[in-house]
Design an enzyme around this catalytic site. Structure first.
Site, PDB file in Angstrom:
ATOM      1  N   GLU A 230       0.823  -1.204   0.000  1.00 34.63           N
ATOM      2  CA  GLU A 230       0.000   0.000   0.000  1.00 34.63           C
ATOM      3  C   GLU A 230       0.862   1.261   0.000  1.00 34.63           C
ATOM      4  OE1 GLU A 230      -4.030   0.690   2.125  1.00 34.63           O
ATOM      5  OE2 GLU A 230      -2.517   1.616   3.418  1.00 34.63           O
ATOM      6  N   ARG A 256      -4.931  31.982 -22.316  1.00 34.71           N
ATOM      7  CA  ARG A 256      -5.285  33.215 -21.606  1.00 34.71           C
ATOM      8  C   ARG A 256      -4.190  34.262 -21.774  1.00 34.71           C
ATOM      9  NH1 ARG A 256      -8.428  35.836 -18.159  1.00 34.71           N
ATOM     10  NH2 ARG A 256      -7.528  37.034 -16.431  1.00 34.71           N
TER      11      ARG A 256
END
Length: 367
Positions: A230, A256
């Site tokens: 994990e 942008r």
């Protein structure tokens, strides 16, 4: 699974994941395609593609869907529930639990953490004792149980003897619906949208030896096996989230304009994007190298902790840069900047805190 076969498989997953708009459909899509069994050897009923392939699949799942919680929850089942079952489970336990987990027909949850006991195993208060008839009686509570509210089977860690956790802990497989097992509602949280975390209250659950994973006293070995995988791979989905966010940030900087020029023409923006790219690349390289260690059978706890620490650190660095690419627009949900930052902060704590990973790594250095 051969390399070319996996390439086609991954392309199919990418296409299907991009169409999913919620966690349930994403879980069903990925599980039905075999993601949960991908790392499992063919001899154990899996896909046999290995750990690196499984990590790439989890990364792809997060990148294409944009959902953080569901890939995390699937990873938690794969590494903390399925892996211990493969290593320690009996044939009947494999048939009863592992087969439906791998197929996506059932969900699994690993329950170790308690309110007053996280990494401190000596403080574990959940207990199991034998009654006069030889059955185990399990009592206690658990918290931060990933998949807890919806799981079909729980891998629960309990104390069965006093003294060292090396011999005093036992792991139990407890099906949903077992008398005395009370499953709490999903916990409110700021991040990992789509991953259900919950609590368990365990009141005199009667269990048999057939419900014990690995035998009495093997709980610490079960826990360490789960944590080895994990810690190494739980953040594989984060790489996909970072890749998606970087792609969108680059597109924003190109499209942008400010003061008559695209944002991408300003060195401050370019530097931020490059630093984000460096964080993603270094995190991905280390995690995939660690997966290759697992595929070669050489994964150890120090390597797992090193991977968890590094990837979570780079995830946080990445997310510190991201909002400033957008400026005030970072507060808008469509940029995903603040949500991703919350997920990054959380990554420092589950599967053992960053401080705990440092401790493990330091001990490996002889410090």
């Amino acid at each position: 699974m051969a390399s070319q076969e996996f390439t086609y498989w991954l392309a199919g997953l990418r296409s299907r994941a991009a169409k999913c708009r919620d966690g349930d459909s994403l879980w069903h899509t990925a599980a039905s395609q075999g993601l949960l069994s991908l790392a499992i050897p063919e001899s154990a009923g899996g896909g046999g593609a290995g750990y690196e392939a499984a990590c790439l699949a989890l990364e792809t799942l997060a990148q294409e869907s944009g959902l953080s919680g569901t890939p995390f929850a699937m990873a938690a089942q794969a590494w903390a529930c399925q892996e211990p079952l493969i290593e320690f489970g009996s044939k009947p336990q494999h048939e009863k639990y592992l087969t439906p987990l791998l197929a996506g027909a059932a969900k699994g949850a690993f329950a170790a953490t308690e309110y007053d006991s996280g990494s401190d195993l000596l403080s574990l208060s959940t207990r199991a004792v034998r009654d006069s008839g030889g059955r185990w009686r399990l009592n206690g509570s658990k918290t931060f149980v990933t998949n807890g509210p919806t799981a079909d089977v729980f891998l629960i860690l309990a104390r069965t003897a006093e003294g060292s956790p090396l011999t005093g802990l036992t792991a139990f497989l407890v099906p949903r619906g077992t008398p005395g097992l009370h499953i709490g509602m999903a916990m409110d949280k700021s991040g990992l949208t789509g991953a259900d975390l919950g609590t368990l209250n365990i009141d005199d659950c009667a269990l048999d030896d057939s419900d014990v994973l690995g035998g009495p006293g093997a709980g610490f070995a079960v826990l360490m096996h789960a944590m080895r995988y994990e810690r190494a791979f739980i953040l594989a989905p984060a790489l996909g989230l970072m890749a998606r966010a970087l792609r969108q940030a680059v597109e924003h900087a190109r499209s942008r304009s400010q003061f008559g020029h695209p944002l991408a023409s300003y060195d401050t923006i370019r530097q931020r994007l490059v630093r984000m790219h460096v964080s993603l690349t270094s995190a991905r390289e280390l995690l995939h190298a660690t997966a290759r260690c697992a595929d070669a059978g050489t994964l150890d706890h120090g390597r797992s902790s090193l991977t968890k620490l590094h990837v979570s650190t780079e995830f946080n660095r990445f997310c510190q840069e991201l909002p400033d690419v957008y400026g005030g627009y970072a507060l808008l949900p469509e940029t995903g900047a603040t949500a991703l930052l919350t997920d990054a902060v959380a990554s420092r704590y589950y599967s053992g805190t960053s401080d705990m990973q440092v401790k493990i790594i330091a001990e490996g250095l002889g410090l």
